[in-house]
Enzyme design. Sequence first.
Site, PDB file in Angstrom:
ATOM      1  N   GLU A  94      24.062  35.586   1.463  1.00  0.00           N
ATOM      2  CA  GLU A  94      24.449  34.447   2.189  1.00  0.00           C
ATOM      3  C   GLU A  94      23.361  33.710   2.838  1.00  0.00           C
ATOM      4  O   GLU A  94      23.553  32.410   3.199  1.00  0.00           O
ATOM      5  CB  GLU A  94      25.363  35.187   3.357  1.00  0.00           C
ATOM      6  CG  GLU A  94      26.626  35.840   2.981  1.00  0.00           C
ATOM      7  CD  GLU A  94      27.369  36.465   4.059  1.00  0.00           C
ATOM      8  OE1 GLU A  94      27.238  37.697   4.410  1.00  0.00           O
ATOM      9  OE2 GLU A  94      28.332  35.808   4.734  1.00  0.00           O
ATOM     10  N   GLU A 118      31.036  42.900   1.151  1.00  0.00           N
ATOM     11  CA  GLU A 118      31.319  43.241   2.383  1.00  0.00           C
ATOM     12  C   GLU A 118      32.514  44.102   2.554  1.00  0.00           C
ATOM     13  O   GLU A 118      32.800  44.933   3.486  1.00  0.00           O
ATOM     14  CB  GLU A 118      31.114  42.172   3.403  1.00  0.00           C
ATOM     15  CG  GLU A 118      29.787  41.826   3.461  1.00  0.00           C
ATOM     16  CD  GLU A 118      29.239  40.734   2.811  1.00  0.00           C
ATOM     17  OE1 GLU A 118      29.736  40.615   1.651  1.00  0.00           O
ATOM     18  OE2 GLU A 118      28.176  40.257   3.177  1.00  0.00           O
TER      19      GLU A 118
END
Length: 724
Positions: free
Chosen positions: A115, A135
């Site tokens: 990210e 995640e």
Amino acid sequence: MANVRVTMEVGNDGVAVIKISNPPVNALAPIIIAALKEKYKEAMNRDDVKAVVLMGEKGRFSGGFDINVFQKVHKSGDLSALPNVSVDLVVNTMEDGKKPSVAAIEGLALGGGLELAMGCHARIAAPKAQLGLPELTLGVIPGFGGTQRLPRLIGMKKAVEMMLTSKPIMSEEGNKLGLIDAVVPSGELLKVARAWALDIAEKRKPWISSLRRTDRLGSLSEVREILKVARQQAKRTAANLPQHQTCIDVIEEGVVFGGYSGVLKEAIVFNDLVLSNTSKGLVHTFLAQRAISKIPNVTDIGLKPRQIKKVAVIGGGLMGSGIVTALLLGNISVVLKEINTEYLQKGMKTIEGNLRGLVTRGKLTQDKAEKALSRLKGALDYSEFKNVDLVIEAVIESVPLKQSIFSEIEKICPPHCILASNTSTIDLNTVGEKTNAKDRIVGAHFFSPAHVMPLLEIIRTNNTSPQTILDLMAVGKTIKKVPVVVRNCTGFAVNRTFFPYTQGAHVLANLGVDVFRLDRVISNFGLPVGPFQLQDLAGYGVAMAVSKEFAASFPDRTFQSPLVDLLIKSGRNGKNNGKGYYIYEKGSKPKPDLSVLPIIKESIRITNIMPDGKPISVSDQDILEMILFPVVNEACRCLDEGIVVRASDLDVASVLGMSFPSYRGGIVFWADLVGPQHIYTSLKKWSEVYGSFFKPSEFLEKRAMKGIPLSAPASTSESSRSRM
Ligand SMILES: NC(=O)c1ccc[n+]([C@@H]2O[C@H](COP(=O)([O-])OP(=O)(O)OC[C@H]3O[C@@H](n4cnc5c(N)ncnc54)[C@H](O)[C@@H]3O)[C@@H](O)[C@H]2O)c1
Ligand SMILES: *[C@@H]1O[C@H](CO)[C@@H](O)[C@H](O)[C@H]1NC(C)=O
Ligand SMILES: *[C@@H]1O[C@H](CO)[C@@H](O)[C@H](O)[C@H]1NC(C)=O
Ligand SMILES: *[C@@H]1O[C@H](CO)[C@@H](O)[C@H](O)[C@H]1NC(C)=O
Ligand SMILES: *[C@@H]1O[C@H](CO)[C@@H](O)[C@H](O)[C@H]1NC(C)=O
Ligand SMILES: *[C@@H]1O[C@H](CO)[C@@H](O)[C@H](O)[C@H]1NC(C)=O
Ligand SMILES: *[C@@H]1O[C@H](CO)[C@@H](O)[C@H](O)[C@H]1NC(C)=O
Ligand SMILES: *[C@@H]1O[C@H](CO)[C@@H](O)[C@H](O)[C@H]1NC(C)=O
Ligand SMILES: *[C@@H]1O[C@H](CO)[C@@H](O)[C@H](O)[C@H]1NC(C)=O
């Protein structure tokens, strides 16, 4: 913690190289995030800096947000430990900063690591780096803007797939998809990234903010169609998991209202999910699997595992050939010893079949299967045992047979060789009675089929040396098993803890509760099949043998159900002969077989335990608790007796050995969420009505009374063992 830091070096070219250092995976701990902000601020303010290159130390970009911080938040319930990354750092500082950033990716960029990289204005990667957003496997969603930027970089379809499956891709594929701007040899990575950053700063290359792109998103109706399909699929494959649906919602928000709105919604949803039971369970399971390999007085006393190059397996039955298969797949040379040519051939065939099965299912290449098979040798005597490092005996349960095998192999094998037995019913000290090798004797309990099931129970006696345990643990890891070190008891950790699972189900069936409803309640909770279907799958012979063993060891809490015996007498043997509680036909899902109902009635008549001669009335919640609380109760006894090193080992064992849902954190973790007081009170109430099967253990009683979690380590003052 001097090596946990972020450094910045500004070159003569005007490029500031910001480097994350937090071994081994450069996890993004709060102090790393804070330091990143500081270095970025400095880079933006310094006149001699034109552009930034972001990288990780030691050949790894970053493994993502520090998972230990999730656990801290779970324990404290305090979200303020989570730093403000998505807006403050990624959007405001990096992406909208007045100088461009380029990520130089090597090794891995997972979760928060990827990210951050997507918040940069370009990404250069070394070959074969892993890129992914895993995640969801931790019960949350990407929280640093990943839900918004990944679809904008690679398109909706692939982005949704990557997030919902949590599967990483390699840099080469990332390059084709548009996630990576260039793949260059590792040695040139930094040089290329610097040049690229300057090119952007000096407008020779475009200055691209991922969050503002829309060119790869597709039309709203296309997006909605993809998300619709994803929602339906998640409903099937992740029924009890909230993060899948909410991840899709957050992605949709960004497409409808723009990337920045998506980022804001992502932050809100992320915070909700972090505090969910699912995230608590998944994070616990993840960390518990790491803790399980730390054994006091074994792994912390400076010993090194010795190399195990060659292993002998005695007995090519179902278990033996499964064990051989697992060893071969772990690149270990194996000698399989049998008593005659016929049995040896049979064992070899089973092993070949196991490998072929893996090839057919695409889990192994033909080439690797052949290489594995070339490491196998068959033998009818012990001449090949002169240079083996480990022997695993997997013959039938017979005391004289095992004793003679062990005294013979002691003479032939080298003096360092580990002597392991797969026995469950015979005392290991008895097995080794006629040897002088008690320190090298250890139990190795695999779950069937041994080349598939991930758990390995290592049973140590009081005489097993730390080196022996350490070596067997190392072999376990080599063959991709998760080893749990246990002390002996009937059933070891998994079967012992879960013996009341089947028993409880039989109590309820004999109290008149529909067996198919019982199975449904358990599978809705998240186990792959309910207790009755599980009996069908294992076969009734196994069910009878196992229950007899437990009845002998734990007569005070064994419920004698005649049901399985009655089923056998009526010609049923579960899946083996297609007839059990369910009907098994090739190509169709098992169907409840209503013709078992009269047999169950007969069982009810014999046991005669229904309070007023009428079926009891229970809710689904009652059913769940009446089946699982006795399991928790038995787990408590295992903890009290020190069968496992720590409570979380039982969690891992229940997840890997019984397929207890990982998102519930394992049996003890789940029990602590439910609350020991409630479990104790319920069991006590049921034991008064339905008998001693439900009687709460002393350990549970004490923990419930004192309000101490079941998972808390025993202190000497409260251990009932130490008082005995
Ligand atoms: N932050 C995240 O979202 C995140 C990070 C790492 C792993 N995971 C997932 O957890 C699952 C279980 O992994 P496994 O045990 O099968 O594989 P594994 O042991 O190879 O670990 C997977 C990855 O976990 C990371 N990791 C380990 N400790 C970490 C820590 N303290 N902080 C941050 N990252 C750490 C490493 O990057 C490693 O590559 C995987 O699906 C993995 O992708 C999620
Ligand atoms: C994060 O920081 C940004 C900018 O500093 C701020 O606008 C936002 O409210 C912060 N978010 C949270 C959850 O604190
Ligand atoms: C480790 O060994 C020491 C010394 O033999 C002993 O005192 C201690 O209790 C052991 N610790 C554990 C956890 O077994
Ligand atoms: C040990 O292996 C033998 C031979 O395959 C098998 O019959 C037996 O069930 C195994 N024992 C255990 C406890 O798995
Ligand atoms: C397998 O073992 C052989 C020889 O023992 C070794 O040369 C080879 O590198 C190993 N392969 C793997 C994948 O570990
Ligand atoms: C484990 O303990 C049980 C019960 O005490 C005993 O019957 C059995 O022989 C032991 N098994 C091993 C492998 O030591
Ligand atoms: C093993 O050691 C423990 C603790 O010292 C003891 O309680 C137990 O009886 C011993 N077991 C055997 C089989 O000797
Ligand atoms: C555990 O249970 C399974 C099936 O329920 C059985 O096959 C296996 O032999 C048992 N192992 C032990 C150690 O009791
Ligand atoms: C978490 O699980 C426990 C036990 O099942 C339950 O009592 C509690 O309500 C759950 N909490 C949330 C937030 O779902």
